[in-house]
Design a protein around this motif. Structure first.
Motif, PDB file in Angstrom:
ATOM      1  N   LEU A 137     114.481  58.005 -47.812  1.00 25.46           N
ATOM      2  CA  LEU A 137     114.786  57.180 -48.340  1.00 25.46           C
ATOM      3  C   LEU A 137     113.912  56.435 -49.208  1.00 25.46           C
ATOM      4  N   THR A 139     112.430  53.393 -50.838  1.00 25.29           N
ATOM      5  CA  THR A 139     113.200  51.897 -50.963  1.00 25.29           C
ATOM      6  C   THR A 139     112.772  51.039 -51.587  1.00 25.29           C
ATOM      7  N   ALA A 150     122.910  53.302 -47.647  1.00 23.39           N
ATOM      8  CA  ALA A 150     122.595  54.710 -46.813  1.00 23.39           C
ATOM      9  C   ALA A 150     122.254  54.828 -45.467  1.00 23.39           C
TER      10      ALA A 150
END
Length: 287
Positions: A137, A139, A150
């Motif tokens: 991920l 961010t 998510a």
């Protein structure tokens, strides 16, 4: 049992991710010594211990040189039949530096030195772990609620996740192109609501403006071609390991045409629940 290892770059949101997982019922332990991972996993499976069916461990650069031993720890988990997932949180160097400055924290690898040097060292040391990650991920452009969405999509709803976060940004060229855009599309050729008295002070968030822009065959054809192009690019970007895609849609002032097309593209892409997606209107409130 679901066994999750939360790792990634310092400042990328690992602590927040663990709190989110804790909120949805995971038993969370942060900064557990590498040597104790196997033993901890065994304890959670012990019939004599209260049943724990969801576990999340925070493992990162704070483990120091012991981090290099995580490979053997993971191998032992495999041998004992304990399946695990790794989620790696990342962000650009620029974003991480900004976050460290805002919080006035020192980087764990450069307590008395430059943050950028610490980030470079950390990125190199964690490269092997990132390559093992099941989920990555980025961010950098995520709000906390978007990170929560998510994580819940992956670990609560059990939906597939393609490791790509798409940020669609509308903007006005007269204010400059967003510096983090990967793709930029100019829609200044479309009919401009600015010159219609009743639409001038409205935006692409208003139905009247959207209808005006999309009533044009040129606009419809462009949106069709744009959607086709982006849908072609996304799986290829994923294949190459890209974690974040920023798509800029620009018109003159960033209020009418760009907002309309950005919204239309967002409505198409959000149907793919395996993608993280965000819509941002950078200049909609600009003078």
């Amino acid at each position: 049992m679901r066994f999750v290892i939360v790792t990634g770059m310092s400042g990328a949101g690992k602590t927040t991710a663990l709190k989110i997982l804790e909120d949805v019922g995971y038993f969370c332990v942060d900064n557990l010594p590498i040597e104790l991972i196997e033993r901890f996993a065994e304890i959670t499976l012990d019939d004599k211990v209260d049943q724990i069916d969801k576990v999340a461990l925070g493992i990162d650069i704070r483990n120091g040189n012991a981090l290099s031993e995580i490979d053997s720890a993971l191998e032992q988990l495999d041998k004992t039949g304990i399946s695990y997932e790794i989620i790696f949180l990342d962000a650009s160097d620029q974003t991480l530096i900004k976050r460290f400055k805002e919080t006035r924290r020192a980087h764990p690898l450069k307590m008395d030195g430059r943050v950028d040097e610490g980030i470079a060292m950390e990125r190199k040391r964690l490269e092997f772990l990132k390559s093992k990650a099941d989920y990555i991920l980025d961010t950098g452009s995520m709000l906390t609620r978007e990170l929560r969405q998510a994580i819940e999509r992956i670990f609560v709803d059990n939906k597939n996740y393609k490791n790509l976060f798409v940020n669609i940004v509308s903007f006005g060229f007269k204010y400059g192109i967003p510096t983090d855009c990967d793709l930029v599309y100019d829609v200044r050729f479309m009919p401009n609501p600015y010159y219609e008295t009743e639409l001038k002070h409205k935006t692409g968030n208003d139905k009247e403006v959207r209808d005006y822009v999309m009533d044009s065959e040129v606009s419809k054809e462009f949106l069709s071609k744009l959607t086709d192009m982006v849908e072609f690019l996304i799986p290829n970007y994923i294949k190459e390991g890209k974690n974040q895609l920023v798509i800029g849609i620009g018109c003159t002032g960033g209020k009418h045409r760009s907002v309309t097309i950005a919204r239309e593209l967002y409505d198409v892409l959000k149907k793919d629940e395996t993608l993280g997606i965000k819509l941002t209107h950078r200049n909609i409130e600009s003078e």
